[in-house]
Write an enzyme that holds these catalytic residues in place. Structure first.
Site, PDB file in Angstrom:
ATOM      1  N   GLU A 134       0.837  -1.189   0.000  1.00  0.00           N
ATOM      2  CA  GLU A 134       0.000   0.000   0.000  1.00  0.00           C
ATOM      3  C   GLU A 134       0.881   1.251   0.000  1.00  0.00           C
ATOM      4  O   GLU A 134       1.678   1.457   0.908  1.00  0.00           O
ATOM      5  CB  GLU A 134      -0.867  -0.082   1.273  1.00  0.00           C
ATOM      6  CG  GLU A 134      -1.465   1.184   1.761  1.00  0.00           C
ATOM      7  CD  GLU A 134      -2.088   0.993   3.167  1.00  0.00           C
ATOM      8  OE1 GLU A 134      -1.985  -0.108   3.752  1.00  0.00           O
ATOM      9  OE2 GLU A 134      -2.671   1.957   3.659  1.00  0.00           O
ATOM     10  N   ASP A 183      -0.859  -1.631   5.975  1.00  0.00           N
ATOM     11  CA  ASP A 183      -0.712  -1.148   7.349  1.00  0.00           C
ATOM     12  C   ASP A 183      -1.709  -1.841   8.264  1.00  0.00           C
ATOM     13  O   ASP A 183      -2.781  -2.246   7.823  1.00  0.00           O
ATOM     14  CB  ASP A 183      -0.987   0.368   7.413  1.00  0.00           C
ATOM     15  CG  ASP A 183       0.116   1.154   6.719  1.00  0.00           C
ATOM     16  OD1 ASP A 183       1.216   0.584   6.536  1.00  0.00           O
ATOM     17  OD2 ASP A 183      -0.136   2.319   6.370  1.00  0.00           O
ATOM     18  N   ASP A 222      -3.889  -0.791  10.166  1.00  0.00           N
ATOM     19  CA  ASP A 222      -4.914   0.146  10.641  1.00  0.00           C
ATOM     20  C   ASP A 222      -6.183  -0.021   9.798  1.00  0.00           C
ATOM     21  O   ASP A 222      -6.266  -0.914   8.970  1.00  0.00           O
ATOM     22  CB  ASP A 222      -4.391   1.590  10.573  1.00  0.00           C
ATOM     23  CG  ASP A 222      -4.012   1.984   9.154  1.00  0.00           C
ATOM     24  OD1 ASP A 222      -4.268   1.185   8.223  1.00  0.00           O
ATOM     25  OD2 ASP A 222      -3.461   3.084   8.971  1.00  0.00           O
ATOM     26  N   ASP A 235      -7.509   1.797   7.399  1.00  0.00           N
ATOM     27  CA  ASP A 235      -7.309   1.946   5.958  1.00  0.00           C
ATOM     28  C   ASP A 235      -6.674   0.702   5.360  1.00  0.00           C
ATOM     29  O   ASP A 235      -7.054   0.247   4.289  1.00  0.00           O
ATOM     30  CB  ASP A 235      -6.392   3.143   5.676  1.00  0.00           C
ATOM     31  CG  ASP A 235      -7.212   4.410   5.489  1.00  0.00           C
ATOM     32  OD1 ASP A 235      -8.462   4.300   5.470  1.00  0.00           O
ATOM     33  OD2 ASP A 235      -6.598   5.485   5.373  1.00  0.00           O
TER      34      ASP A 235
END
Ligand code: 0RA
Length: 638
Positions: free
Chosen positions: A429, A502, A504, A506
């Site tokens: 990403e 990641d 998280d 997102d």
């Protein structure tokens, strides 16, 4: 004569012993394997027997309970297994059913006995593979009980009181000498029970899991609507083109078929099929018949109504199945299960019946309900036009510059290795994380493809838009194996395709988008176990010159306990970009030290559910889902 009878009886006895010994010696021959699937097969085998009672109209309720001691209890209100002595063998009928291979079938013969694949091997197989099994029968005003150990009766069946109802209770504990892991999974069992409840409208199936919390979890499945209710269920959260599913059924020469269909405004085809209550994941004759009749019925109606004038615009199979959700269910006396996983129906007679019933029913339904036919025809014609436009665009593109999969995307940092079996690609990403990964990797066998931001939501985009999306094209070009219909797994350039995002919200979203994309357009990669998820750590704990990494809060707690009294600092990684290349290599990329999660297709229905919630039209459930599962989404088996 007496002598002969005795010998016969003896021979019979020996055969019985050999039968169940054979099952214990080579369990996989009877239940496929001794892993998770085989273990759960025991439960489904017992339930299938109760379902048979329900199919014949004798049973209205089945209860399945997972108990704390690792045993399972299946209770039904059927007629109860007969207890009287079986003349030829000198044993009770129930003992014959529980100790004789293939004696599982009813004496009175069920027209649709499940006899193919691994189903229908009989409860004696369950008995043979159980540490113990208890049977309790309610019949003719009495209760009867018998206990077995590893298939061997511990005494004869005995009367144990009075009863005011009929039914069978089979309670067993799988044998840990046979199954390396004897833990049942509630989700696998409840999924199948739910499916059985849809397929047997009116039947109530209760599932209780007493192994988890103090409060046992109870689920009650009962669907009056049958497969129409299943189609509505699969389409929930989606915009549908007509409010109620279309349902039709037919029967000929002991084969029965029923079909329910409903179109949604998406672009994905979702056909679930069953033969004798068993899901036929690989499709087969019934599905072929359905597909061909659906195309014919739509073309026929279009021509009759003057909608189809241009020859080029005649819809093809794929055109009429965009946004189609369908369930095809057949009951057939002698099902032939073929294919790799024995989930493909072979019987050619099923094809012709389903084809006839589908064509004639759909034709008259369309004829009589033009308001129902209109939105379907409009959608199909749009699809045809999009297909023709995409084809023209591809031809143009091919002429102009060979944007085809031959040219690798510029952002790809390829590996030196050319053998796909030992090559890996990390889909990363963002450009900055991509930069770290490029420095961290072992360039001999690890390739890096950075993605810019979020890829398109494939559930909502049609094939034309997908094929023209740059990020998607980059992935397809890098992997080398094409998309959708042009897909070919042999051309895959890396056998490990690793999604690295990641830890998280997102990251979870991007990961889900990628999984949706792979699931929809490169399904064989998911099925073949080529897709992986990298698990980067959430924390680094530094104590002097030592670094420790923790992948969740629990691990962090453990690390900190180990450092009691020492001075340390904790860093919480918000993204991959915060790790230096050395750290990224050690924690996430080095095959010696990293943890990868292999993505599997556990269950098509479940996958459909998760993707629907995450990707469908309704925004609220999606937002809630992502909030709740931002961390654990990694562990979902799609
Ligand atoms: C043999 C014959 C009959 C019923 C059954 C077996 C039977 C087996 C199982 C296993 C679980 N639940 C079951 N319920 C019934 C026919 C009985 C009759 O004719 O009365």
């Amino acid at each position: 004569m007496v002598e002969k009878n005795n010998r016969d009886y003896g021979a019979d006895n020996i055969q019985v012993l050999e039968g169940l010994e054979a099952v214990r010696k080579r369990p996989s021959m009877y239940i496929g394997n001794v892993g998770t699937e085989g273990l759960h097969h025991l439960v489904f085998e017992v339930v299938d027997n109760s379902i048979d009672e329900a199919v014949m109209g004798f049973c209205s309720r089945i209860e399945v309970a997972l108990l704390k001691d690792g045993s399972v209890r299946v209770v039904d209100d059927g007629r109860g297994i007969p207890v009287e002595t079986h003349g030829a063998v000198g044993k009770s009928a129930v003992e014959v059913v529980l100790t004789r291979l293939h004696a599982g079938g009813k004496f009175d013969g069920t027209a649709y006995r499940i006899s193919g694949g691994l189903h229908g091997v009989g409860v004696s197989v369950v008995n043979a593979l159980s540490e113990w099994l208890e049977v309790e029968i309610h019949r003719e005003g009495k209760v009867w009980k018998q206990r077995y150990k590893r298939g061997k009766p511990q005494g004869e069946i005995r009367e144990a009181g009075v009863s005011d109802h009929t039914g069978t209770v089979i309670h067993f504990k799988p044998d840990s000498l046979i199954f390396p892991d004897t833990h049942f999974r509630g989700d696998i069992i409840s999924q199948r029970l739910k499916e059985l409840a849809f397929l047997n409208p009116g039947l109530t199936i209760v599932f209780r899991d007493e192994t988890q919390a103090e409060e046992p979890e109870e689920k009650i499945y009962h669907f009056e609507g049958g497969i129409s209710a299943l189609v509505s269920h699969l389409n929930r959260g989606k915009e549908v083109l007509h409010p109620e599913p279309i349902y039709f059924s037919g029967e000929k020469e002991e084969i029965k078929v029923e079909v329910a269909i409903q179109y949604n405004d998406g672009y994905v085809e979702n056909i679930l099929s069953f033969a004798n209550n068993i899901r036929t994941d690989e499709g087969g004759a019934h599905v072929t018949g359905f597909k061909s009749a659906l195309t014919r019925a739509i073309v026929h109606y279009g021509e009759k109504r003057g909608i189809l004038k241009d020859k080029e615009e005649v819809p093809m199979g794929n055109d009429v199945r965009e946004g189609l959700c369908a369930v095809v269910n057949v009951l057939i006396p002698n099902p032939q299960f073929e294919g790799q996983t024995k989930t493909k129906l072979g019987n050619p007679e099923a094809r012709s019946l389903v084809e006839e019933v589908t064509f004639s029913s759909l034709s008259s339904i369309f004829e009589e309900n033009p308001d129902l036919a209109r939105p379907i025809m409009e959608k199909v014609m749009q699809t045809v036009k999009a297909r023709l436009a995409a084809k023209r665009a591809r031809e143009l593109a091919r002429k102009k510059d060979s944007l085809d999969s031959i040219s690798l995307p510029g952002k790809l940092a390829d590996c030196a290795e050319k053998n796909p079996e030992i090559s890996e690609i990390f889909i990363v990403e963002g450009d900055s994380a991509g930069g770290s990964a490029k420095q961290a990797r072992d360039r001999r066998f690890q390739a890096i493809l950075p993605l810019r931001g979020k890829i398109l939501n494939v559930e909502k985009a049609n094939i034309h838009r997908i094929l023209s999306n740059q990020e998607i094209r980059n992935i397809a070009a890098a992997l080398g194996c094409g998309l959708g219909f042009d897909f070919s797994r042999e051309k895959l350039r890396y056998h490990k395709v690793i999604i690295m995002t990641d830890a998280d919200v997102d990251g979870a979203h991007i990961r889900t988008l990628l999984l949706t994309f792979f699931y929809r357009y490169m399904k064989p990669l998911v099925e073949g176990g080529n897709i992986y998820i990298a698990l980067p750590p959430l924390y680094r704990v530094r104590e002097g010159k030592n670094d420790y990494y923790a992948f969740d809060d629990e691990e962090l707690e453990q690390v900190l306990q180990g450092l009691r009294g020492k001075k340390y600092t904790i860093q919480r990684y918000k993204g991959l970009g915060e790790m230096n290349p050395e750290q990224l290599w050690v924690t996430t990329m080095n095959p010696e030290t990293r943890t990868l999660k292999q993505v599997t297709v556990q269950d098509a229905i479940e996958a459909e559910e998760i993707f629907s919630v995450l990707m469908g039209d309704a925004v609220e459930p999606r937002r809630d889902f992502i909030r709740e599962h931002a961390r654990e989404v990694v562990n979902l088996d799609i």
